[in-house]
Design an enzyme around this catalytic site. Structure first.
Site, PDB file in Angstrom:
ATOM      1  N   LYS A   1     -33.310  34.934 -41.014  1.00 33.07           N
ATOM      2  CA  LYS A   1     -32.529  33.581 -40.743  1.00 33.07           C
ATOM      3  C   LYS A   1     -33.478  32.511 -40.824  1.00 33.07           C
ATOM      4  O   LYS A   1     -34.517  32.534 -40.207  1.00 33.07           O
ATOM      5  CB  LYS A   1     -31.946  33.765 -39.306  1.00 33.07           C
ATOM      6  CG  LYS A   1     -30.711  32.872 -38.896  1.00 33.07           C
ATOM      7  CD  LYS A   1     -30.406  33.191 -37.397  1.00 33.07           C
ATOM      8  CE  LYS A   1     -29.035  32.618 -36.947  1.00 33.07           C
ATOM      9  NZ  LYS A   1     -28.783  32.918 -35.430  1.00 33.07           N
TER      10      LYS A   1
HETATM   11  O1  G3P Z   1     -26.544  32.003 -32.607  1.00 34.67           O
HETATM   12  C1  G3P Z   1     -26.604  30.995 -31.977  1.00 34.67           C
HETATM   13  C2  G3P Z   1     -25.675  30.027 -32.033  1.00 34.67           C
HETATM   14  O2  G3P Z   1     -24.268  30.618 -31.820  1.00 34.67           O
HETATM   15  C3  G3P Z   1     -25.746  28.982 -30.995  1.00 34.67           C
HETATM   16  O3  G3P Z   1     -25.000  29.147 -30.071  1.00 34.67           O
HETATM   17  O4  G3P Z   1     -23.948  28.442 -27.686  1.00 34.67           O
HETATM   18  O5  G3P Z   1     -26.422  27.776 -28.328  1.00 34.67           O
HETATM   19  O6  G3P Z   1     -24.504  26.748 -29.280  1.00 34.67           O
HETATM   20  P1  G3P Z   1     -24.850  27.885 -28.695  1.00 34.67           P
END
Ligand code: G3P
Length: 221
Positions: free
Chosen positions: A83
């Site tokens: 990633k």
């Molecule tokens: O992989 C991470 C992505 O899904 C971010 O999630 O909840 O931190 O915005 P969040």
């Protein structure tokens, strides 16, 4: 639509994997940090448990560091997807790693143009963060529609991996659009399993069975 779990929590990964629900895992430095401990152990364990794609993220911000880290991350297993962030260096690393046969997930995508460029650089996945767009008053799911339309127009092989999912309705909407993958925090997958009528229905079945047992004490299924 494939379901990935968006976590580095081994207990959750094992729990949902045992139900046959997981096609892959996505992690990032924040998710690894949340679990504490040694992230190398966590990454090794996750790539062992899960047979599908496991995204592990670089932390370098310049090309050569990303290349080194990407190759090291790939040593955890053939199912590792490297990633990289949606930056010029990230796209350069995406192109080089992809050309060497190492699949890449370009993360932190917030616009259709970013998704288009990541696809052009050879990404296997783009990760648009819909919840974070919703958080600032923009329509995250609209971004998924736009990326879907653009990728379909040109038959890009790049998969849309919907990230930053906050609730089950996000999952239904992503599935209706035809997104390739949703990556879910464990709490969202837990919510998707449940319905109050399922709980009530099961309680009623068990109560009625107890009534039968009262008149047939030795009965067994
Ligand atoms: O992989 C991470 C992505 O899904 C971010 O999630 O909840 O931190 O915005 P969040």
């Amino acid at each position: 639509m494939k379901i990935f779990l968006d976590t580095a929590n081994l207990e959750s990964i094992k729990k949902f994997n045992d139900m046959g629900l997981l096609d892959g895992i996505t992690t990032n430095p924040s998710l690894l940090s949340k679990e504490g401990g040694n992230p190398k152990d966590a990454m090794a364990e996750i790539t062992k448990i899960i047979k599908g794609d496991v995204s592990l993220e670089v932390v370098s911000t310049e090309y050569s560091g990303m290349m080194e880290e990407g190759k090291r991350l790939r040593e955890y297993g053939d199912n590792v997807i490297v990633k990289v962030p949606m930056t010029p260096d990230g796209l350069k690393a995406c192109k080089s790693l992809s050309s060497e046969g190492i699949p890449v997930n370009v993360t932190l995508i917030f616009s259709p143009n970013q998704a288009l460029l990541a696809a052009k650089s050879g990404a296997k996945y783009v990760s648009p963060f819909i919840g974070r767009l919703d958080d600032i008053g923009q329509d995250g799911m609209h971004l998924i529609k736009e990326i879907k339309e653009i990728f379909s127009n040109y038959n890009f092989g790049t998969k849309i991996l919907v990230a930053s999912i906050r609730h089950p309705i996000h999952v239904i909407d992503a599935a209706k659009i035809g997104a390739d993958v949703v990556t879910l925090p464990p709490v969202v997958l837990d919510k998707m399993l449940q319905h109050p009528l399922t709980k009530i229905g099961l309680e009623n079945f068990l109560t009625d069975w107890e009534k039968l047992k009262a008149v047939n004490p030795d009965i067994k299924i």
